[in-house]
Design a protein around this motif. Structure first.
Motif, PDB file in Angstrom:
ATOM      1  N   HIS A 304     -42.252 -87.945 -41.125  1.00  0.00           N
ATOM      2  CA  HIS A 304     -41.345 -86.897 -41.596  1.00  0.00           C
ATOM      3  C   HIS A 304     -42.111 -86.049 -42.615  1.00  0.00           C
ATOM      4  O   HIS A 304     -42.495 -86.533 -43.679  1.00  0.00           O
ATOM      5  CB  HIS A 304     -40.119 -87.541 -42.246  1.00  0.00           C
ATOM      6  CG  HIS A 304     -38.994 -86.593 -42.518  1.00  0.00           C
ATOM      7  ND1 HIS A 304     -39.150 -85.457 -43.286  1.00  0.00           N
ATOM      8  CD2 HIS A 304     -37.697 -86.598 -42.117  1.00  0.00           C
ATOM      9  CE1 HIS A 304     -38.000 -84.816 -43.369  1.00  0.00           C
ATOM     10  NE2 HIS A 304     -37.111 -85.478 -42.661  1.00  0.00           N
ATOM     11  N   ASP A 305     -42.347 -84.777 -42.291  1.00  0.00           N
ATOM     12  CA  ASP A 305     -43.198 -83.918 -43.125  1.00  0.00           C
ATOM     13  C   ASP A 305     -42.718 -83.843 -44.567  1.00  0.00           C
ATOM     14  O   ASP A 305     -43.529 -83.912 -45.505  1.00  0.00           O
ATOM     15  CB  ASP A 305     -43.275 -82.506 -42.532  1.00  0.00           C
ATOM     16  CG  ASP A 305     -44.093 -82.465 -41.251  1.00  0.00           C
ATOM     17  OD1 ASP A 305     -44.867 -83.412 -41.024  1.00  0.00           O
ATOM     18  OD2 ASP A 305     -43.939 -81.487 -40.482  1.00  0.00           O
ATOM     19  N   ARG A 306     -41.410 -83.697 -44.751  1.00  0.00           N
ATOM     20  CA  ARG A 306     -40.896 -83.531 -46.112  1.00  0.00           C
ATOM     21  C   ARG A 306     -41.139 -84.787 -46.945  1.00  0.00           C
ATOM     22  O   ARG A 306     -41.457 -84.695 -48.130  1.00  0.00           O
ATOM     23  CB  ARG A 306     -39.406 -83.188 -46.091  1.00  0.00           C
ATOM     24  CG  ARG A 306     -38.878 -82.840 -47.484  1.00  0.00           C
ATOM     25  CD  ARG A 306     -37.619 -82.024 -47.454  1.00  0.00           C
ATOM     26  NE  ARG A 306     -36.460 -82.785 -47.049  1.00  0.00           N
ATOM     27  CZ  ARG A 306     -35.217 -82.466 -47.419  1.00  0.00           C
ATOM     28  NH1 ARG A 306     -34.996 -81.418 -48.191  1.00  0.00           N
ATOM     29  NH2 ARG A 306     -34.192 -83.176 -46.991  1.00  0.00           N
ATOM     30  N   VAL A 307     -41.010 -85.945 -46.317  1.00  0.00           N
ATOM     31  CA  VAL A 307     -41.271 -87.199 -47.020  1.00  0.00           C
ATOM     32  C   VAL A 307     -42.754 -87.342 -47.326  1.00  0.00           C
ATOM     33  O   VAL A 307     -43.148 -87.667 -48.449  1.00  0.00           O
ATOM     34  CB  VAL A 307     -40.769 -88.402 -46.190  1.00  0.00           C
ATOM     35  CG1 VAL A 307     -41.206 -89.720 -46.832  1.00  0.00           C
ATOM     36  CG2 VAL A 307     -39.254 -88.368 -46.072  1.00  0.00           C
ATOM     37  N   GLN A 309     -45.048 -85.079 -47.602  1.00  0.00           N
ATOM     38  CA  GLN A 309     -45.532 -84.084 -48.564  1.00  0.00           C
ATOM     39  C   GLN A 309     -45.017 -84.320 -49.980  1.00  0.00           C
ATOM     40  O   GLN A 309     -45.460 -83.671 -50.925  1.00  0.00           O
ATOM     41  CB  GLN A 309     -45.150 -82.686 -48.090  1.00  0.00           C
ATOM     42  CG  GLN A 309     -45.885 -82.251 -46.824  1.00  0.00           C
ATOM     43  CD  GLN A 309     -45.270 -81.033 -46.163  1.00  0.00           C
ATOM     44  OE1 GLN A 309     -44.354 -80.405 -46.702  1.00  0.00           O
ATOM     45  NE2 GLN A 309     -45.766 -80.681 -44.972  1.00  0.00           N
ATOM     46  N   SER A 310     -44.087 -85.255 -50.121  1.00  0.00           N
ATOM     47  CA  SER A 310     -43.527 -85.529 -51.451  1.00  0.00           C
ATOM     48  C   SER A 310     -44.400 -86.463 -52.283  1.00  0.00           C
ATOM     49  O   SER A 310     -44.123 -86.689 -53.459  1.00  0.00           O
ATOM     50  CB  SER A 310     -42.125 -86.155 -51.318  1.00  0.00           C
ATOM     51  OG  SER A 310     -42.214 -87.510 -50.898  1.00  0.00           O
ATOM     52  N   ASP A 340     -30.426 -84.143 -50.011  1.00  0.00           N
ATOM     53  CA  ASP A 340     -31.723 -83.618 -50.417  1.00  0.00           C
ATOM     54  C   ASP A 340     -32.837 -84.573 -50.010  1.00  0.00           C
ATOM     55  O   ASP A 340     -32.641 -85.454 -49.171  1.00  0.00           O
ATOM     56  CB  ASP A 340     -31.750 -83.352 -51.929  1.00  0.00           C
ATOM     57  CG  ASP A 340     -31.388 -84.603 -52.739  1.00  0.00           C
ATOM     58  OD1 ASP A 340     -31.414 -85.718 -52.163  1.00  0.00           O
ATOM     59  OD2 ASP A 340     -31.082 -84.483 -53.939  1.00  0.00           O
ATOM     60  N   LEU A 341     -33.999 -84.417 -50.614  1.00  0.00           N
ATOM     61  CA  LEU A 341     -35.167 -85.229 -50.290  1.00  0.00           C
ATOM     62  C   LEU A 341     -34.897 -86.723 -50.448  1.00  0.00           C
ATOM     63  O   LEU A 341     -35.430 -87.541 -49.686  1.00  0.00           O
ATOM     64  CB  LEU A 341     -36.340 -84.809 -51.191  1.00  0.00           C
ATOM     65  CG  LEU A 341     -37.595 -85.688 -51.149  1.00  0.00           C
ATOM     66  CD1 LEU A 341     -38.226 -85.657 -49.766  1.00  0.00           C
ATOM     67  CD2 LEU A 341     -38.595 -85.241 -52.216  1.00  0.00           C
ATOM     68  N   ASP A 344     -33.735 -88.513 -47.354  1.00  0.00           N
ATOM     69  CA  ASP A 344     -34.820 -88.768 -46.412  1.00  0.00           C
ATOM     70  C   ASP A 344     -35.688 -89.936 -46.876  1.00  0.00           C
ATOM     71  O   ASP A 344     -36.126 -90.769 -46.071  1.00  0.00           O
ATOM     72  CB  ASP A 344     -35.683 -87.516 -46.246  1.00  0.00           C
ATOM     73  CG  ASP A 344     -34.912 -86.348 -45.644  1.00  0.00           C
ATOM     74  OD1 ASP A 344     -33.974 -86.612 -44.865  1.00  0.00           O
ATOM     75  OD2 ASP A 344     -35.243 -85.192 -45.954  1.00  0.00           O
TER      76      ASP A 344
END
Length: 377
Positions: A304-307, A309-310, A340-341, A344
């Protein structure tokens, strides 16, 4: 990168380094009239196969007699002479004679008799029906003996019914029922194939690692193993708390979640627990650094890109504190979705789960639930 994936997958494959596979979309199973209609539909779709491995209970209500009848109805009486199956009572290897209906042990004496009768054509006379749900790691007998003598696999082509199973390690294990994976061809029936990969299901069989769906399933499986589950990351917090507190044991104040919920004291206890963990983990350099290192290495491996990249965010103590609190609330089922993030992240850290809700069971309840599940299968 593709090169890195192939390198890792080659290590995973070991000696089975040239496995030929075709994925087939199995969404049609959901609208099938009954189990034998599903089997007939597979017969119509596939050619030249002599094995079915049922990984997820597609034929859980059917008997081997039902399967024999379906085979006879579709292929006639002159193709397959025997149907191999695993006895659900004692996990023994059995074959049913299609002509007489006799169900007999598939042992060395019978195998040698069949081999002497049919020779290399033996693989065209036995249909292997394998229920993979209850017998893990059991191979079809005499494959290597046959392969060594006749220079061809006993299982010519195997249809693996993965359908709603997304754990690639389970799919691979089901394929492994054929001991000759590099010479047996496979058709893997899988539901919910992403639209971008549907075209792959229309192609000829090819090397398994060249297929995009293999890569997706394999990486997703690795992510889940790396992520663990919410209980494992929570226990990591407790270990860090004990380290910071210079203690070997943790004195848990939340002993009975059910009673605390009934008495409406759970919320206050969870908040107090959060505060203790934040103070001694985030508030001290060593445990805080360890937690940051663990989290950054976990999340960067997410698909998962958002995860993924966090990862750099967890050097920020305020965000780290927020995540710690979210983990504790999720563990004790007090967390609410935030949109929100953090939703995820919690879902990723929950590993195998498909939703944010994790129910707490005692080990006895887990055993009872698993036992009931097996009965239902």
């Amino acid at each position: 990168s593709t090169a890195e994936f192939e390198r890792r997958f080659n290590v995973f494959q070991g000696q089975n380094d040239h496995v030929i596979v075709r994925y087939v979309c199995s969404d049609f199973i959901r609208s099938s009239r009954n189990e034998m209609s599903t089997l007939e539909a597979i017969f119509q779709r596939e050619a030249g196969f002599n094995a079915i491995v049922d990984l997820c209970g597609i034929f859980k209500l059917s008997t081997v007699s039902d399967v024999c009848h379906a085979i006879r109805s579709f292929f006639g009486a002159k193709v397959f002479k025997y149907v191999y199956h695993i006895d659900q009572r004692d996990n023994s290897d059995r074959v049913v004679c299609m002509e007489t209906g006799n169900d007999i042990a598939y042992d060395e004496e019978l195998y040698e008799n069949l081999r002497d009768t049919y020779g290399a054509a033996l693989r065209d006379k036995i249909f292997f029906f394998v229920d993979n749900r209850n017998v893990i790691g059991k191979d079809i007998p005499f494959q290597l003996i046959y392969s060594k003598q006749f220079a061809q696999p006993l299982v010519r082509k195997s249809v693996v019914l993965a359908h709603d199973v997304s754990d690639f390690s389970k799919i691979w294990q089901a394929m492994g029922r054929s001991r000759t994976m590099s010479t047996t061809q496979f058709a893997i029936y899988k539901s919910d194939v992403p639209a971008s990969m549907l075209r792959e299901t229309e192609k000829e069989a090819q090397d398994i690692k060249s297929l995009a769906l293999t890569r997706q399933l394999y990486i997703s499986n690795c992510d889940k193993k790396v992520a663990g589950n919410i209980s494992s990351i929570y226990l990591t917090l407790i270990a860090l708390f004990n380290l910071a507190n210079n203690s070997f044991y943790f004195n848990d104040q939340i002993v009975n979640v059910f009673l605390d919920k009934m008495e409406r004291t759970i919320d206050a206890k969870v908040r107090q627990h959060e505060d203790e963990l934040v103070e001694l983990i985030v508030g001290k350099a060593v445990p805080c650094g360890i937690l940051q290192h663990i989290l950054m290495n976990k999340v960067v491996k997410s698909s998962h890109d958002r995860v993924a990249q966090s990862a750099p965010q967890w050097t920020d103590n305020d965000k780290l504190q927020r995540l710690l609190r979210e983990i504790v609330r999720q563990k004790y089922e007090q967390r609410r979705a935030t949109g929100d993030l953090f939703d995820d992240l919690i879902l990723y850290l929950s590993g195998e789960q498909k939703s944010l809700l994790e129910i707490s069971y005692t080990k006895q309840h887990q055993k009872q639930k698993q036992k009931q599940h097996n009965k239902n299968q």
